[in-house]
Enzyme design. Structure first.
Site, PDB file in Angstrom:
ATOM      1  N   SER A   5      31.571  42.109  33.609  1.00  0.00           N
ATOM      2  CA  SER A   5      31.432  42.323  35.052  1.00  0.00           C
ATOM      3  C   SER A   5      29.966  42.483  35.413  1.00  0.00           C
ATOM      4  O   SER A   5      29.293  43.411  34.958  1.00  0.00           O
ATOM      5  CB  SER A   5      32.196  43.586  35.467  1.00  0.00           C
ATOM      6  OG  SER A   5      31.856  43.909  36.806  1.00  0.00           O
ATOM      7  N   HIS A  28      33.099  38.107  35.585  1.00  0.00           N
ATOM      8  CA  HIS A  28      33.772  38.865  36.648  1.00  0.00           C
ATOM      9  C   HIS A  28      32.760  39.270  37.718  1.00  0.00           C
ATOM     10  O   HIS A  28      31.744  39.895  37.426  1.00  0.00           O
ATOM     11  CB  HIS A  28      34.412  40.094  36.004  1.00  0.00           C
ATOM     12  CG  HIS A  28      35.275  40.902  36.911  1.00  0.00           C
ATOM     13  ND1 HIS A  28      36.602  40.592  37.161  1.00  0.00           N
ATOM     14  CD2 HIS A  28      35.011  42.031  37.625  1.00  0.00           C
ATOM     15  CE1 HIS A  28      37.117  41.504  37.989  1.00  0.00           C
ATOM     16  NE2 HIS A  28      36.173  42.380  38.283  1.00  0.00           N
ATOM     17  N   ASP A  30      32.338  41.229  41.323  1.00  0.00           N
ATOM     18  CA  ASP A  30      32.967  42.196  42.228  1.00  0.00           C
ATOM     19  C   ASP A  30      32.397  42.067  43.633  1.00  0.00           C
ATOM     20  O   ASP A  30      31.238  42.390  43.877  1.00  0.00           O
ATOM     21  CB  ASP A  30      32.725  43.618  41.707  1.00  0.00           C
ATOM     22  CG  ASP A  30      33.517  43.896  40.446  1.00  0.00           C
ATOM     23  OD1 ASP A  30      34.749  43.764  40.489  1.00  0.00           O
ATOM     24  OD2 ASP A  30      32.891  44.226  39.419  1.00  0.00           O
ATOM     25  N   MET A  32      32.491  43.535  47.224  1.00  0.00           N
ATOM     26  CA  MET A  32      32.908  44.756  47.929  1.00  0.00           C
ATOM     27  C   MET A  32      32.312  44.740  49.332  1.00  0.00           C
ATOM     28  O   MET A  32      31.163  44.355  49.514  1.00  0.00           O
ATOM     29  CB  MET A  32      32.399  45.992  47.195  1.00  0.00           C
ATOM     30  CG  MET A  32      32.833  46.071  45.746  1.00  0.00           C
ATOM     31  SD  MET A  32      32.324  47.637  45.021  1.00  0.00           S
ATOM     32  CE  MET A  32      32.640  47.321  43.282  1.00  0.00           C
ATOM     33  N   HIS A  61      36.660  39.122  42.127  1.00  0.00           N
ATOM     34  CA  HIS A  61      37.529  40.265  42.431  1.00  0.00           C
ATOM     35  C   HIS A  61      37.142  40.759  43.820  1.00  0.00           C
ATOM     36  O   HIS A  61      36.100  41.387  43.990  1.00  0.00           O
ATOM     37  CB  HIS A  61      37.304  41.342  41.347  1.00  0.00           C
ATOM     38  CG  HIS A  61      38.072  42.599  41.574  1.00  0.00           C
ATOM     39  ND1 HIS A  61      37.789  43.763  40.897  1.00  0.00           N
ATOM     40  CD2 HIS A  61      39.109  42.898  42.404  1.00  0.00           C
ATOM     41  CE1 HIS A  61      38.619  44.716  41.291  1.00  0.00           C
ATOM     42  NE2 HIS A  61      39.420  44.222  42.204  1.00  0.00           N
ATOM     43  N   MET A  63      37.291  43.075  46.667  1.00  0.00           N
ATOM     44  CA  MET A  63      37.657  44.419  47.144  1.00  0.00           C
ATOM     45  C   MET A  63      37.235  44.497  48.605  1.00  0.00           C
ATOM     46  O   MET A  63      36.247  45.147  48.953  1.00  0.00           O
ATOM     47  CB  MET A  63      36.960  45.480  46.272  1.00  0.00           C
ATOM     48  CG  MET A  63      37.627  45.641  44.911  1.00  0.00           C
ATOM     49  SD  MET A  63      36.525  46.398  43.710  1.00  0.00           S
ATOM     50  CE  MET A  63      35.631  44.940  43.172  1.00  0.00           C
ATOM     51  N   MET A 132      44.038  47.707  37.995  1.00  0.00           N
ATOM     52  CA  MET A 132      42.825  48.539  38.062  1.00  0.00           C
ATOM     53  C   MET A 132      43.041  49.810  37.248  1.00  0.00           C
ATOM     54  O   MET A 132      44.016  50.537  37.464  1.00  0.00           O
ATOM     55  CB  MET A 132      42.499  48.912  39.507  1.00  0.00           C
ATOM     56  CG  MET A 132      41.944  47.784  40.364  1.00  0.00           C
ATOM     57  SD  MET A 132      40.493  46.962  39.687  1.00  0.00           S
ATOM     58  CE  MET A 132      39.304  48.309  39.618  1.00  0.00           C
ATOM     59  N   ASP A 170      40.806  46.217  34.515  1.00  0.00           N
ATOM     60  CA  ASP A 170      39.448  46.366  35.035  1.00  0.00           C
ATOM     61  C   ASP A 170      39.144  47.837  35.280  1.00  0.00           C
ATOM     62  O   ASP A 170      39.799  48.481  36.104  1.00  0.00           O
ATOM     63  CB  ASP A 170      39.338  45.576  36.351  1.00  0.00           C
ATOM     64  CG  ASP A 170      37.943  45.578  36.950  1.00  0.00           C
ATOM     65  OD1 ASP A 170      37.008  46.068  36.295  1.00  0.00           O
ATOM     66  OD2 ASP A 170      37.813  45.068  38.085  1.00  0.00           O
TER      67      ASP A 170
HETATM   68  C1  DX5 Z   1      35.060  48.488  39.845  1.00  0.00           C
HETATM   69  C2  DX5 Z   1      34.951  47.040  39.491  1.00  0.00           C
HETATM   70  C3  DX5 Z   1      34.776  46.765  38.040  1.00  0.00           C
HETATM   71  C4  DX5 Z   1      33.536  47.370  37.415  1.00  0.00           C
HETATM   72  C5  DX5 Z   1      33.972  47.903  36.100  1.00  0.00           C
HETATM   73  O1  DX5 Z   1      35.563  48.617  41.137  1.00  0.00           O
HETATM   74  O2  DX5 Z   1      36.088  46.334  39.920  1.00  0.00           O
HETATM   75  O3  DX5 Z   1      34.817  45.370  37.775  1.00  0.00           O
HETATM   76  O4  DX5 Z   1      32.499  46.474  37.203  1.00  0.00           O
HETATM   77  O5  DX5 Z   1      32.906  48.591  35.521  1.00  0.00           O
HETATM   78  P1  DX5 Z   1      33.067  49.404  34.187  1.00  0.00           P
HETATM   79  O6  DX5 Z   1      33.472  48.429  33.135  1.00  0.00           O
HETATM   80  O7  DX5 Z   1      31.714  49.981  33.968  1.00  0.00           O
HETATM   81  O8  DX5 Z   1      34.117  50.454  34.430  1.00  0.00           O
HETATM   82 ZN    ZN Z   2      36.297  44.241  39.253  1.00  0.00          ZN
END
Ligand code: DX5
Ligand code: ZN
Length: 224
Positions: A5, A28, A30, A32, A61, A63, A132, A170
């Site tokens: 990620s 991956h 993210d 947001m 992903h 969010m 999650m 994740d």
């Molecule tokens: C959190 C993200 C994850 C994040 C995970 O909301 O969706 O993808 O990068 O990070 P780690 O592996 O550090 O928990």
């Molecule tokens: Zn994620």
């Protein structure tokens, strides 16, 4: 399979950071929006640049609120898998069909406190289930082991042929937690801080992969 990620990578050097995990199964990303989660990261223009600079299949992903409106852009841009949250999607069946029609895999994610049972029928329309294992929003949080019950349920349904999804997890995946997740039946492990905080991200990724393979062998004997 491992999906580093980039949330834990250096956002000013994303192309280099993708290169640092050459050999990753998915990359991956993210997205947001500061509404669905209390954090803001990046959006479609950055994902487009990243798609131009890596050959690793990109796993978006989302969010975000209103994925019914925004998710399609990521699929059209060439993301390999586009995951939306079941808590945010208004018409998830139509959304999945649109993502697939645009050439992407469609992913559905559930937050740690969201049960799986009400959405099992819906999952027939999806290619990926993203469980999650932390509250979405930030990297570096602690793994919530209770979510593994959802992984076990999904694994059983996939193995019996009732469902056809790739099971992804994740949040909080590291050398200590990956084994229990693998034993529960995860196919794709997202790891941010465990890979990008390491001196050698590629090595950290391969160490995680090796632990998962070992543990999946054990889980297979016991449970499958
Ligand atoms: C959190 C993200 C994850 C994040 C995970 O909301 O969706 O993808 O990068 O990070 P780690 O592996 O550090 O928990
Ligand atoms: Zn994620």
């Amino acid at each position: 399979m491992i999906a580093p990620s980039i949330l834990s990578a250096d956002f000013a050097r994303l192309a280099d950071e993708a290169r640092a995990v050459d050999g990753a199964d998915w990359l991956h990303v993210d997205v947001m929006d500061g509404h669905f989660v209390p954090n803001l990261t990046l959006g479609l223009p950055v994902v487009k640049s990243l798609l131009d600079s890596t050959d690793i299949p990109v796993d978006c992903h989302l969010m975000i609120d209103d994925p019914d409106r925004w998710a399609i852009g990521y699929a059209e841009a060439g993301a390999h898998n586009v995951t939306v949250h079941v808590e945010a999607a208004l018409e998830p069946v139509k959304l999945a069909a649109n993502l697939r029609a645009a050439g992407a895999k469609a992913g559905l994610s559930v937050k740690p406190n969201t049960p799986l049972e009400p959405y099992l029928d819906l999952l027939r329309h999806y290619d990926t289930l993203l469980v999650m294992s932390v509250e979405p929003g930030f990297g570096g949080q602690s793994f919530i082991p209770e979510v593994l019950e959802k992984v076990r349920t999904a694994r059983r349904l996939v193995d019996s042929g009732e469902l056809r999804v790739l099971v992804e997890i994740d949040g909080g995946i590291n050398a200590e937690t990956i084994e229990q997740a693998a034993e529960a039946g995860v196919d794709m492990f997202v790891a941010g801080s465990a890979i990008y905080a390491a001196d050698d991200p590629a090595r950290a990724m391969e160490a995680l992969r090796a632990s998962a393979v070992r543990a999946a062998g054990k889980g297979g004997d016991k449970e499958r």
